[in-house]
Design a protein around this motif. Structure first.
Motif, PDB file in Angstrom:
ATOM      1  N   VAL A  30       0.831  -1.196   0.000  1.00 36.31           N
ATOM      2  CA  VAL A  30       0.000   0.000   0.000  1.00 36.31           C
ATOM      3  C   VAL A  30       0.871   1.255   0.000  1.00 36.31           C
ATOM      4  N   THR A  31       1.847   1.284   0.883  1.00 40.51           N
ATOM      5  CA  THR A  31       2.717   2.461   1.021  1.00 40.51           C
ATOM      6  C   THR A  31       3.979   2.289   0.186  1.00 40.51           C
ATOM      7  N   ILE A  32       4.694   3.373   0.017  1.00 42.76           N
ATOM      8  CA  ILE A  32       5.967   3.290  -0.719  1.00 42.76           C
ATOM      9  C   ILE A  32       6.963   2.418   0.049  1.00 42.76           C
ATOM     10  N   GLY A  33       6.848   2.408   1.385  1.00 40.79           N
ATOM     11  CA  GLY A  33       7.689   1.531   2.195  1.00 40.79           C
ATOM     12  C   GLY A  33       7.397   0.061   1.926  1.00 40.79           C
ATOM     13  N   ASP A  34       6.111  -0.271   1.742  1.00 32.13           N
ATOM     14  CA  ASP A  34       5.734  -1.647   1.390  1.00 32.13           C
ATOM     15  C   ASP A  34       6.325  -2.036   0.041  1.00 32.13           C
ATOM     16  N   TYR A  35       6.199  -1.139  -0.932  1.00 34.38           N
ATOM     17  CA  TYR A  35       6.735  -1.424  -2.263  1.00 34.38           C
ATOM     18  C   TYR A  35       8.252  -1.563  -2.226  1.00 34.38           C
ATOM     19  N   LEU A  36       8.909  -0.732  -1.423  1.00 38.74           N
ATOM     20  CA  LEU A  36      10.366  -0.812  -1.306  1.00 38.74           C
ATOM     21  C   LEU A  36      10.768  -2.154  -0.705  1.00 38.74           C
ATOM     22  N   LYS A  37      10.062  -2.581   0.338  1.00 35.67           N
ATOM     23  CA  LYS A  37      10.386  -3.864   0.970  1.00 35.67           C
ATOM     24  C   LYS A  37      10.150  -5.022  -0.001  1.00 35.67           C
ATOM     25  N   GLN A  38       9.040  -4.978  -0.714  1.00 31.10           N
ATOM     26  CA  GLN A  38       8.740  -6.014  -1.696  1.00 31.10           C
ATOM     27  C   GLN A  38       9.830  -6.068  -2.766  1.00 31.10           C
ATOM     28  N   TYR A  39      10.223  -4.903  -3.280  1.00 30.62           N
ATOM     29  CA  TYR A  39      11.269  -4.831  -4.303  1.00 30.62           C
ATOM     30  C   TYR A  39      12.595  -5.351  -3.741  1.00 30.62           C
ATOM     31  N   ARG A  40      12.918  -4.951  -2.514  1.00 34.96           N
ATOM     32  CA  ARG A  40      14.168  -5.350  -1.883  1.00 34.96           C
ATOM     33  C   ARG A  40      14.231  -6.865  -1.721  1.00 34.96           C
ATOM     34  N   ILE A  41      13.173  -7.465  -1.237  1.00 26.77           N
ATOM     35  CA  ILE A  41      13.161  -8.915  -1.032  1.00 26.77           C
ATOM     36  C   ILE A  41      13.180  -9.653  -2.372  1.00 26.77           C
ATOM     37  N   ASP A  42      12.378  -9.185  -3.323  1.00 32.50           N
ATOM     38  CA  ASP A  42      12.326  -9.828  -4.643  1.00 32.50           C
ATOM     39  C   ASP A  42      13.675  -9.818  -5.345  1.00 32.50           C
ATOM     40  N   ASN A  43      14.479  -8.790  -5.079  1.00 31.91           N
ATOM     41  CA  ASN A  43      15.771  -8.650  -5.750  1.00 31.91           C
ATOM     42  C   ASN A  43      16.947  -8.983  -4.842  1.00 31.91           C
ATOM     43  N   SER A  44      16.665  -9.616  -3.719  1.00 29.63           N
ATOM     44  CA  SER A  44      17.689 -10.120  -2.774  1.00 29.63           C
ATOM     45  C   SER A  44      18.621  -9.042  -2.250  1.00 29.63           C
ATOM     46  N   TYR A  45      18.081  -7.865  -2.001  1.00 28.58           N
ATOM     47  CA  TYR A  45      18.862  -6.806  -1.362  1.00 28.58           C
ATOM     48  C   TYR A  45      18.636  -6.861   0.142  1.00 28.58           C
ATOM     49  N   THR A  46      19.667  -6.523   0.896  1.00 25.89           N
ATOM     50  CA  THR A  46      19.493  -6.335   2.334  1.00 25.89           C
ATOM     51  C   THR A  46      19.099  -4.883   2.564  1.00 25.89           C
ATOM     52  N   ALA A  47      18.563  -4.616   3.738  1.00 26.29           N
ATOM     53  CA  ALA A  47      18.208  -3.237   4.079  1.00 26.29           C
ATOM     54  C   ALA A  47      19.466  -2.362   4.076  1.00 26.29           C
ATOM     55  N   PHE A  48      20.591  -2.940   4.489  1.00 29.66           N
ATOM     56  CA  PHE A  48      21.843  -2.186   4.502  1.00 29.66           C
ATOM     57  C   PHE A  48      22.263  -1.798   3.091  1.00 29.66           C
ATOM     58  N   GLU A  49      22.151  -2.723   2.146  1.00 23.20           N
ATOM     59  CA  GLU A  49      22.526  -2.423   0.755  1.00 23.20           C
ATOM     60  C   GLU A  49      21.633  -1.320   0.173  1.00 23.20           C
ATOM     61  N   VAL A  50      20.342  -1.386   0.481  1.00 23.13           N
ATOM     62  CA  VAL A  50      19.433  -0.351  -0.001  1.00 23.13           C
ATOM     63  C   VAL A  50      19.768   0.991   0.640  1.00 23.13           C
ATOM     64  N   SER A  51      20.125   0.969   1.913  1.00 21.26           N
ATOM     65  CA  SER A  51      20.482   2.217   2.596  1.00 21.26           C
ATOM     66  C   SER A  51      21.708   2.866   1.960  1.00 21.26           C
ATOM     67  N   LEU A  52      22.657   2.063   1.520  1.00 24.80           N
ATOM     68  CA  LEU A  52      23.835   2.609   0.840  1.00 24.80           C
ATOM     69  C   LEU A  52      23.444   3.234  -0.495  1.00 24.80           C
ATOM     70  N   GLU A  53      22.548   2.565  -1.224  1.00 25.00           N
ATOM     71  CA  GLU A  53      22.095   3.077  -2.525  1.00 25.00           C
ATOM     72  C   GLU A  53      21.338   4.398  -2.376  1.00 25.00           C
ATOM     73  N   LEU A  54      20.538   4.497  -1.310  1.00 26.85           N
ATOM     74  CA  LEU A  54      19.692   5.679  -1.127  1.00 26.85           C
ATOM     75  C   LEU A  54      20.337   6.749  -0.248  1.00 26.85           C
ATOM     76  N   ASP A  55      21.524   6.448   0.266  1.00 26.70           N
ATOM     77  CA  ASP A  55      22.268   7.380   1.109  1.00 26.70           C
ATOM     78  C   ASP A  55      21.471   7.784   2.356  1.00 26.70           C
ATOM     79  N   VAL A  56      20.937   6.754   3.033  1.00 30.22           N
ATOM     80  CA  VAL A  56      20.242   6.947   4.304  1.00 30.22           C
ATOM     81  C   VAL A  56      20.724   5.868   5.272  1.00 30.22           C
ATOM     82  N   TYR A  57      20.345   6.005   6.538  1.00 29.74           N
ATOM     83  CA  TYR A  57      20.700   4.990   7.521  1.00 29.74           C
ATOM     84  C   TYR A  57      19.862   3.726   7.296  1.00 29.74           C
ATOM     85  N   GLU A  58      20.427   2.586   7.679  1.00 26.82           N
ATOM     86  CA  GLU A  58      19.691   1.328   7.577  1.00 26.82           C
ATOM     87  C   GLU A  58      18.414   1.384   8.420  1.00 26.82           C
TER      88      GLU A  58
END
Length: 100
Positions: A30-58
Motif C-alpha cells: 500500500v505504502t511506498i515503504g511496502d513497495y520498497l520492501k517487496q522490491y528489496r526482497i524480490d531482488n535479494s537486497y538487504t536493508a543495509f545495501e538499499v540504505s547505501l544506494e539511497l544514502d540513508v541509515y539502515e
C-alpha cells in the motif's frame, strides 16, 4: 495385485505448490515503504545495501518499511530511481521509467 494383471494409468496428477512468502513480505503493498520492501526482497537486497544506494541509515529503511515514518519527497525520488519505476502509479503504468 495378482500375477499377470496389467495396470493401466487413467490419469496423471501434477501437483504444484508455491514457496511460502518470506516473513513480513507485503503481499498487498500500500505504502511506498511496502513497495520498497517487496522490491528489496524480490531482488535479494538487504536493508543495509538499499540504505547505501539511497544514502540513508539502515534504520531509516526499516522505519519506512515498517510504516513508522515516511520518506521525504527527495527520498521518494531516490527510491523511484533505485527501483526504476514509480510503484505508486496504476498497475498498467507501473513499469514506466523515470524521465530526467
Amino acid at each position: 495385485m495378482p500375477i499377470g494383471t496389467t495396470v493401466l494409468t487413467i490419469c496423471d496428477i501434477d501437483l504444484q505448490a508455491f514457496a511460502p512468502l518470506p516473513k513480513g513480505y507485503p503481499s498487498i503493498p500500500v505504502t511506498i515503504g511496502d513497495y520498497l520492501k517487496q522490491y528489496r526482497i524480490d531482488n535479494s537486497y538487504t536493508a543495509f545495501e538499499v540504505s547505501l544506494e539511497l544514502d540513508v541509515y539502515e534504520s531509516t529503511i526499516h522505519k519506512w518499511e515498517g510504516g513508522n515514518s515516511k520518506p521525504t519527497p527527495n527520498n521518494i525520488i531516490k527510491i523511484i530511481e533505485f527501483m526504476g519505476y514509480n510503484p505508486m502509479l496504476k498497475k498498467t503504468e507501473k513499469h514506466e521509467f523515470i524521465k530526467k
